[in-house]
Design a protein around this motif. Structure first.
Motif, PDB file in Angstrom:
ATOM      1  N   ASN A  99       0.829  -1.200   0.000  1.00  0.00           N
ATOM      2  CA  ASN A  99       0.000   0.000   0.000  1.00  0.00           C
ATOM      3  C   ASN A  99       0.866   1.253   0.000  1.00  0.00           C
ATOM      4  N   SER A 100       0.244   2.352  -0.364  1.00  0.00           N
ATOM      5  CA  SER A 100       0.941   3.633  -0.337  1.00  0.00           C
ATOM      6  C   SER A 100       1.218   4.064   1.100  1.00  0.00           C
ATOM      7  N   SER A 101       2.269   4.861   1.270  1.00  0.00           N
ATOM      8  CA  SER A 101       2.583   5.403   2.589  1.00  0.00           C
ATOM      9  C   SER A 101       1.809   6.683   2.878  1.00  0.00           C
ATOM     10  N   PHE A 102       1.143   7.227   1.859  1.00  0.00           N
ATOM     11  CA  PHE A 102       0.344   8.426   2.083  1.00  0.00           C
ATOM     12  C   PHE A 102      -0.929   8.346   1.256  1.00  0.00           C
ATOM     13  N   TYR A 103      -1.941   9.035   1.738  1.00  0.00           N
ATOM     14  CA  TYR A 103      -3.277   8.937   1.142  1.00  0.00           C
ATOM     15  C   TYR A 103      -3.827  10.327   0.876  1.00  0.00           C
ATOM     16  N   LEU A 104      -4.566  10.447  -0.201  1.00  0.00           N
ATOM     17  CA  LEU A 104      -5.151  11.719  -0.615  1.00  0.00           C
ATOM     18  C   LEU A 104      -6.642  11.565  -0.854  1.00  0.00           C
ATOM     19  N   THR A 105      -7.358  12.651  -0.705  1.00  0.00           N
ATOM     20  CA  THR A 105      -8.748  12.700  -1.146  1.00  0.00           C
ATOM     21  C   THR A 105      -8.797  13.430  -2.489  1.00  0.00           C
ATOM     22  N   ASP A 106      -9.919  13.349  -3.163  1.00  0.00           N
ATOM     23  CA  ASP A 106     -10.130  14.198  -4.327  1.00  0.00           C
ATOM     24  C   ASP A 106     -10.083  15.662  -3.895  1.00  0.00           C
ATOM     25  N   TYR A 153     -13.612  24.429 -18.792  1.00  0.00           N
ATOM     26  CA  TYR A 153     -12.519  24.953 -17.972  1.00  0.00           C
ATOM     27  C   TYR A 153     -13.098  25.496 -16.672  1.00  0.00           C
ATOM     28  N   GLU A 154     -12.418  25.210 -15.578  1.00  0.00           N
ATOM     29  CA  GLU A 154     -12.793  25.819 -14.310  1.00  0.00           C
ATOM     30  C   GLU A 154     -11.591  25.823 -13.386  1.00  0.00           C
ATOM     31  N   LYS A 155     -11.241  27.005 -12.917  1.00  0.00           N
ATOM     32  CA  LYS A 155     -10.234  27.129 -11.864  1.00  0.00           C
ATOM     33  C   LYS A 155     -10.905  27.794 -10.680  1.00  0.00           C
ATOM     34  N   THR A 156     -10.895  27.096  -9.556  1.00  0.00           N
ATOM     35  CA  THR A 156     -11.629  27.582  -8.392  1.00  0.00           C
ATOM     36  C   THR A 156     -10.993  27.037  -7.124  1.00  0.00           C
ATOM     37  N   LEU A 157     -11.428  27.518  -5.989  1.00  0.00           N
ATOM     38  CA  LEU A 157     -10.939  26.985  -4.725  1.00  0.00           C
ATOM     39  C   LEU A 157     -11.406  25.548  -4.556  1.00  0.00           C
ATOM     40  N   ARG A 158     -10.487  24.689  -4.159  1.00  0.00           N
ATOM     41  CA  ARG A 158     -10.790  23.279  -3.900  1.00  0.00           C
ATOM     42  C   ARG A 158     -10.193  22.878  -2.562  1.00  0.00           C
ATOM     43  N   VAL A 159     -10.772  21.871  -1.971  1.00  0.00           N
ATOM     44  CA  VAL A 159     -10.290  21.358  -0.690  1.00  0.00           C
ATOM     45  C   VAL A 159      -9.875  19.903  -0.872  1.00  0.00           C
ATOM     46  N   TYR A 160      -8.681  19.564  -0.378  1.00  0.00           N
ATOM     47  CA  TYR A 160      -8.253  18.167  -0.369  1.00  0.00           C
ATOM     48  C   TYR A 160      -7.468  17.892   0.905  1.00  0.00           C
ATOM     49  N   SER A 161      -7.345  16.626   1.237  1.00  0.00           N
ATOM     50  CA  SER A 161      -6.614  16.215   2.434  1.00  0.00           C
ATOM     51  C   SER A 161      -5.539  15.203   2.071  1.00  0.00           C
ATOM     52  N   ARG A 222      -3.782   9.840  14.996  1.00  0.00           N
ATOM     53  CA  ARG A 222      -4.707   9.069  14.163  1.00  0.00           C
ATOM     54  C   ARG A 222      -4.291   9.140  12.706  1.00  0.00           C
ATOM     55  N   LYS A 223      -4.295   7.990  12.055  1.00  0.00           N
ATOM     56  CA  LYS A 223      -3.977   7.927  10.630  1.00  0.00           C
ATOM     57  C   LYS A 223      -5.268   8.128   9.839  1.00  0.00           C
ATOM     58  N   THR A 224      -5.735   9.361   9.866  1.00  0.00           N
ATOM     59  CA  THR A 224      -6.987   9.685   9.185  1.00  0.00           C
ATOM     60  C   THR A 224      -6.932  11.132   8.730  1.00  0.00           C
ATOM     61  N   HIS A 225      -7.804  11.483   7.790  1.00  0.00           N
ATOM     62  CA  HIS A 225      -7.907  12.870   7.340  1.00  0.00           C
ATOM     63  C   HIS A 225      -8.705  13.633   8.403  1.00  0.00           C
ATOM     64  N   TYR A 226      -8.025  14.089   9.426  1.00  0.00           N
ATOM     65  CA  TYR A 226      -8.663  14.577  10.641  1.00  0.00           C
ATOM     66  C   TYR A 226      -9.530  15.810  10.400  1.00  0.00           C
ATOM     67  N   PHE A 227      -9.158  16.652   9.443  1.00  0.00           N
ATOM     68  CA  PHE A 227      -9.894  17.902   9.222  1.00  0.00           C
ATOM     69  C   PHE A 227     -10.800  17.852   7.988  1.00  0.00           C
ATOM     70  N   GLU A 228     -10.903  16.683   7.365  1.00  0.00           N
ATOM     71  CA  GLU A 228     -11.665  16.567   6.131  1.00  0.00           C
ATOM     72  C   GLU A 228     -13.114  17.029   6.296  1.00  0.00           C
ATOM     73  N   ASN A 229     -13.724  16.702   7.411  1.00  0.00           N
ATOM     74  CA  ASN A 229     -15.156  16.970   7.586  1.00  0.00           C
ATOM     75  C   ASN A 229     -15.469  18.335   8.185  1.00  0.00           C
TER      76      ASN A 229
END
Length: 293
Positions: A99-106, A153-161, A222-229
């Protein structure tokens, strides 16, 4: 509990990546949620960009044997090959999976999608070819290769973790005796952080600055996207909920790129006391070096 991971949630101004083209029409990737359509930069696209820009793919070796795969062997594994830090599955005489050592969200847009179609053509190139080959561009447009095309085309603010498993860096469970030393592990983690801090993307031949305008996180138990929500941007304002502020106050830090990218900058400064983005990542890199000592 021991802090075994780094978790980050980033707000960045970036474009989407593209899905399949239909003829000469390019469409951006989208998702449907809460009754609206949102554009995304997929986690796969984001991960590839980070691996490339961090230099982690500089020692990538691929093989083609029915499928195109990263090469992983007892001699070439995640302990001595940085390109394998992002995970692999190799099949052949022996099958290895790591598995990967790091994880991303969209990276999901903060506002619903409003179609902005751009129209282009290759008029100059076709005209140049027509002139060199004595063609009439109006009569012989097909022979000259004249082709109109369009794309969304769209460039806008996005959030990812992104969350990094610090215990997994530089190790490979398929070859248990192999492990990178502490200095190498720290260098790998910091190269990923460097890529996030200075992320840029090349989209249809154009350079796209995707650096963070806001970032929150740090070392985590914690190995989680703690601030995602809890990181939400609505109407160009970062929502500062009680849950969000409480989580930041549990040993995490926030950083803000001042430049009126978010409409409530003064409120963010008052309630979160953010540092600069440069200071945030410099502190984190120092903590990584100390962790692997």
């Amino acid at each position: 509990m021991e802090k075994r991971a780094i978790t980050l949630t980033v707000v960045a101004n970036m474009t989407s990546n593209y899905s399949e083209n239909l003829s000469n029409i390019g469409s951006v990737q989208k998702i449907y949620k809460k009754g609206h359509v949102y554009t995304i930069r997929s986690r796969e696209s984001l991960k590839n960009a980070i691996m490339v820009q961090s230099g982690m793919y500089d020692d990538l070796v691929t093989t083609v044997d029915g499928a195109t795969q990263k090469e992983a062997t007892p001699e070439r594994n995640a302990a001595n090959n940085r390109a394998l830090e992002g995970g692999y599955m190799t099949t052949g005489k022996d099958t290895y999976i790591r598995n990967s050592s790091f994880y991303l969200t969209d990276a999901v847009a903060c506002e619903p999608f409003v179609s902005e179609t751009r129209f282009h053509n290759n008029m100059y190139l076709a005209s140049n070819y027509a002139k060199a080959n004595n063609l009439n561009l109006q009569k012989d447009a097909g022979d000259a290769g004249l082709m109109p095309y369009q794309y969304e085309y769209e460039k806008t603010l996005r959030v990812y973790s992104m969350t990094i498993d610090l215990g997994m860096i530089g190790t490979d469970p398929n070859f248990t005796e192999a492990e990178a030393d502490g200095a190498e592990k720290a260098e790998r983690v910091n190269s990923l952080l460097d890529a996030v801090e200075n992320l840029s993307l090349v989209v249809r031949g154009n350079l796209d600055n995707a650096e963070p305008v806001f970032v929150v996180g740090g070392f985590s138990e914690r190995k989680t996207h703690y601030f995602e929500n809890v990181v939400k941007v609505i109407n160009n304002r970062l929502e500062l909920s009680d849950d969000f502020i409480q989580r930041v106050n549990k040993g995490y830090s926030a950083a803000l790129l001042r430049g009126h990218n978010l409409d409530n900058e003064d409120e963010i400064v008052e309630k979160l006391k953010p540092v600069s983005v440069a200071a945030f990542f410099e502190t984190l890199r120092g903590q990584v070096r100390e962790y692997y000592k």
